[in-house]
Design a protein around this motif. Structure first.
Motif, mmCIF file in Angstrom:
data_model
loop_
_atom_site.group_PDB
_atom_site.id
_atom_site.type_symbol
_atom_site.label_atom_id
_atom_site.label_comp_id
_atom_site.label_asym_id
_atom_site.label_seq_id
_atom_site.Cartn_x
_atom_site.Cartn_y
_atom_site.Cartn_z
ATOM 1 N N THR A 104 -38.264 -21.741 4.418
ATOM 2 C CA THR A 104 -39.417 -20.956 3.962
ATOM 3 C C THR A 104 -40.165 -21.730 2.874
ATOM 4 O O THR A 104 -39.610 -22.624 2.235
ATOM 5 C CB THR A 104 -38.956 -19.617 3.360
ATOM 6 N N ASP A 105 -41.422 -21.347 2.657
ATOM 7 C CA ASP A 105 -42.216 -21.979 1.591
ATOM 8 C C ASP A 105 -41.528 -21.838 0.236
ATOM 9 O O ASP A 105 -41.479 -22.787 -0.547
ATOM 10 C CB ASP A 105 -43.644 -21.402 1.563
ATOM 11 N N VAL A 106 -40.981 -20.672 -0.030
ATOM 12 C CA VAL A 106 -40.375 -20.466 -1.360
ATOM 13 C C VAL A 106 -39.022 -21.153 -1.496
ATOM 14 O O VAL A 106 -38.678 -21.645 -2.568
ATOM 15 C CB VAL A 106 -40.264 -18.966 -1.727
ATOM 16 N N ILE A 126 -33.202 -19.617 -8.967
ATOM 17 C CA ILE A 126 -34.203 -18.993 -8.100
ATOM 18 C C ILE A 126 -35.605 -19.392 -8.547
ATOM 19 O O ILE A 126 -35.827 -19.737 -9.709
ATOM 20 C CB ILE A 126 -34.082 -17.448 -8.031
ATOM 21 N N TYR A 127 -36.523 -19.349 -7.582
ATOM 22 C CA TYR A 127 -37.928 -19.663 -7.830
ATOM 23 C C TYR A 127 -38.719 -18.452 -7.346
ATOM 24 O O TYR A 127 -38.606 -18.058 -6.185
ATOM 25 C CB TYR A 127 -38.308 -20.917 -7.035
ATOM 26 N N GLY A 135 -42.795 -13.935 -3.509
ATOM 27 C CA GLY A 135 -41.705 -14.534 -2.737
ATOM 28 C C GLY A 135 -40.659 -15.107 -3.674
ATOM 29 O O GLY A 135 -40.963 -15.438 -4.824
ATOM 30 N N VAL A 136 -39.450 -15.222 -3.167
ATOM 31 C CA VAL A 136 -38.357 -15.757 -3.984
ATOM 32 C C VAL A 136 -37.559 -16.756 -3.151
ATOM 33 O O VAL A 136 -37.075 -16.423 -2.071
ATOM 34 C CB VAL A 136 -37.420 -14.626 -4.467
ATOM 35 N N GLN A 277 -44.174 -28.738 -6.288
ATOM 36 C CA GLN A 277 -42.789 -28.364 -5.955
ATOM 37 C C GLN A 277 -42.604 -28.032 -4.477
ATOM 38 O O GLN A 277 -41.563 -28.335 -3.904
ATOM 39 C CB GLN A 277 -42.217 -27.248 -6.847
ATOM 40 N N GLY A 278 -43.638 -27.467 -3.853
ATOM 41 C CA GLY A 278 -43.550 -27.126 -2.426
ATOM 42 C C GLY A 278 -43.451 -28.363 -1.547
ATOM 43 O O GLY A 278 -42.569 -28.469 -0.709
ATOM 44 N N VAL A 279 -44.358 -29.319 -1.742
ATOM 45 C CA VAL A 279 -44.313 -30.531 -0.899
ATOM 46 C C VAL A 279 -43.092 -31.386 -1.244
ATOM 47 O O VAL A 279 -42.477 -31.983 -0.360
ATOM 48 C CB VAL A 279 -45.591 -31.407 -0.958
ATOM 49 N N MET A 280 -42.721 -31.427 -2.518
ATOM 50 C CA MET A 280 -41.526 -32.215 -2.881
ATOM 51 C C MET A 280 -40.275 -31.599 -2.258
ATOM 52 O O MET A 280 -39.386 -32.306 -1.776
ATOM 53 C CB MET A 280 -41.402 -32.341 -4.400
ATOM 54 N N GLY A 281 -40.235 -30.282 -2.242
ATOM 55 C CA GLY A 281 -39.115 -29.605 -1.575
ATOM 56 C C GLY A 281 -39.110 -29.905 -0.082
ATOM 57 O O GLY A 281 -38.049 -30.105 0.526
#
Ligand code: ADP
Ligand code: ZN
Length: 297
Positions: A104-106, A126-127, A135-136, A277-281
Motif C-alpha cells: 500500500t502507499d502508506v 507507524i506512519y 491512512g496508516v 518517503q513514498g518513492v523511497m519506500g
C-alpha cells in the motif's frame, strides 16, 4: 550498482522514480492519474527506458496483497472506478519482465521512513497520513505488516466529540470513522472552507487533535509502536503536532509507561524525508523483491 524503479501510485498523481540501493532518488516524474488506459503507457515508457533490476509500487488501495490469490497485486474497492480490479503487479511484470514489489502507499511510506528516515532506529513503527484520506502504514520487526490483508487504520471508529458541529462524518462506508471525521475533506465539510484556509481558527485544530490523538492512543494500545510519524497535507498546520501530543498525553490518562511516552516530542514526529518517503519506500520494496527472487530456494 543496480537501479530500481519506484512508483507512488496515488488517486491524483503517479510519481515515477529511479533510485539506487542507498535510497538516492536519481530521477522522478509526476503524471496526473487518469484512467489506466491513458496513464499506464506513459508510466511503462518511463520505466522501460531505464535499465532496472526491479520495480516497487506503493499503491492507493485497498489492494490484494495475498500472494496466493489469483488477483494478487490488483487494486480492489477504490472509488476510482476505472482502476477497480486493475492488475497493477501483473501489468508491470508482464510488460517490463522484472520483479515487482508491491504494497500500500502508506506501508511504502512507513518503509521509506524506517529504512532511511526518522524511524530507522525502531523495529516497530507507524506512519500516519492525514490528507485527502487518512491512512496508516505499519512496520513490525522491520517489515510492512500484512495479516488477512493490510491494515486500514484510517477507518477505525472514534468517539465523536459532543460539541462537533458536523452532524455526521463523511466516509461513504462508515460515516463517523476517523477518515470521515478528520480527513482534509471532512474539515472542509465541517467548517465550509479548505483546511489550509482555517489556520487561524483555534477550535478547528483543537477538534482535529482530539480525533487524531484518540486514534493514536488506540494505535499505541494495540500495536505499541516505538515511534509514530505524522504526515499528510493537514499536518502542514504547524500547531497540529503539539496539540496532538497534548491530546495523546491527556487521553492516555497516565495508564501506560514506555520510553517513548516520557518524551512525546521524539515519539510523535513529523516526516523526515521531505516528499520522498513514498518513492523511497517503493525503492525498498523493489530491492526486497529483487533479493527474494534472486535467493536460492
Ligand atoms: P493526498 O492525501 O491526496 O496525497 P495531501 O496529503 O496533500 O494529498 O492532502 C490533501 C488535503 O490536505 C486536502 O484536503 C487539503 O485541504 C489539506 N491540506 C493541504 N495543505 C494544507 C495545509 N497547509 N493546512 C491544512 N490542510 C492542508
Ligand atoms: Zn471509513
Amino acid at each position: 550498482m543496480p537501479l530500481f524503479g519506484a512508483l507512488e501510485a496515488g488517486g491524483t498523481k503517479m510519481v515515477c522514480a529511479v533510485g539506487d540501493a542507498s535510497g538516492n532518488i536519481l530521477e522522478r516524474i509526476s503524471l496526473p492519474t487518469r484512467s489506466p488506459e491513458e496513464t499506464m503507457p506513459d508510466m511503462l515508457d518511463f520505466f522501460r527506458a531505464k535499465k532496472l533490476a526491479a520495480v516497487g509500487i506503493g499503491c492507493f488501495g485497498p489492494v490484494d496483497l495475498d500472494r496466493a490469490s489469483p488477483t494478487y497485486g490488483s487494486i480492489l474497492a477504490t472509488p476510482k472506478l476505472s482502476w477497480r480490479n486493475f492488475p497493477m503487479v501483473e501489468t508491470f511484470r508482464r510488460t517490463l519482465g522484472i520483479p515487482v514489489g508491491f504494497d500500500t502507499d502508506v506501508n511504502a511510506a512507513a518503509l521509506g521512513e524506517s529504512t532511511w528516515g526518522c524511524t530507522r532506529e525502531a523495529a516497530n513503527s507507524i506512519y500516519i497520513t492525514v490528507g485527502t484520506g487518512v491512512g496508516v502504514g505499519v512496520i513490525i520487526n522491520g517489515k510492512p505488516y500484512h495479516g488477512m490483508t493490510h491494515p486500514e487504520a484510517g477507518h477505525i471508529f472514534v468517539a465523536r466529540h459532543p460539541d462537533d458541529p458536523m452532524e455526521k462524518g463523511i466516509c461513504p462506508y462508515h460515516g463517523n470513522c476517523l477518515e470521515g471525521l478528520a480527513s482534509g475533506p471532512a474539515l472542509e465539510r465541517r467548517w465550509g472552507k479548505k483546511a489550509q484556509e482555517l489556520a487561524d481558527c483555534g477550535e478547528v485544530w483543537a477538534l482535529e487533535a482530539y480525533y487524531i490523538g484518540q486514534a493514536i492512543c488506540n494505535y499505541i494500545m494495540i500495536l505499541s509502536p516505538e515511534k509514530i510519524v505524522l504526515g499528510g497535507g493537514v499536518t502542514h498546520q504547524e500547531r497540529m503536532l503539539p496539540l496532538v501530543r497534548q491530546e495523546v498525553r491527556r487521553q492516555l490518562g497516565g495508564y501506560l509507561q514506555g520510553k517513548g511516552l516520557d518524551d512525546l516530542d521524539n515519539y510523535i514526529v513529523p516526516i523526515s524525508l521531505g516528499d520522498n518517503q513514498g518513492v523511497m519506500g517503493a525503492v525498498k520494496l523493489a530491492m526486497d523483491e529483487y533479493a527474494a527472487e534472486a535467493a536460492p530456494v
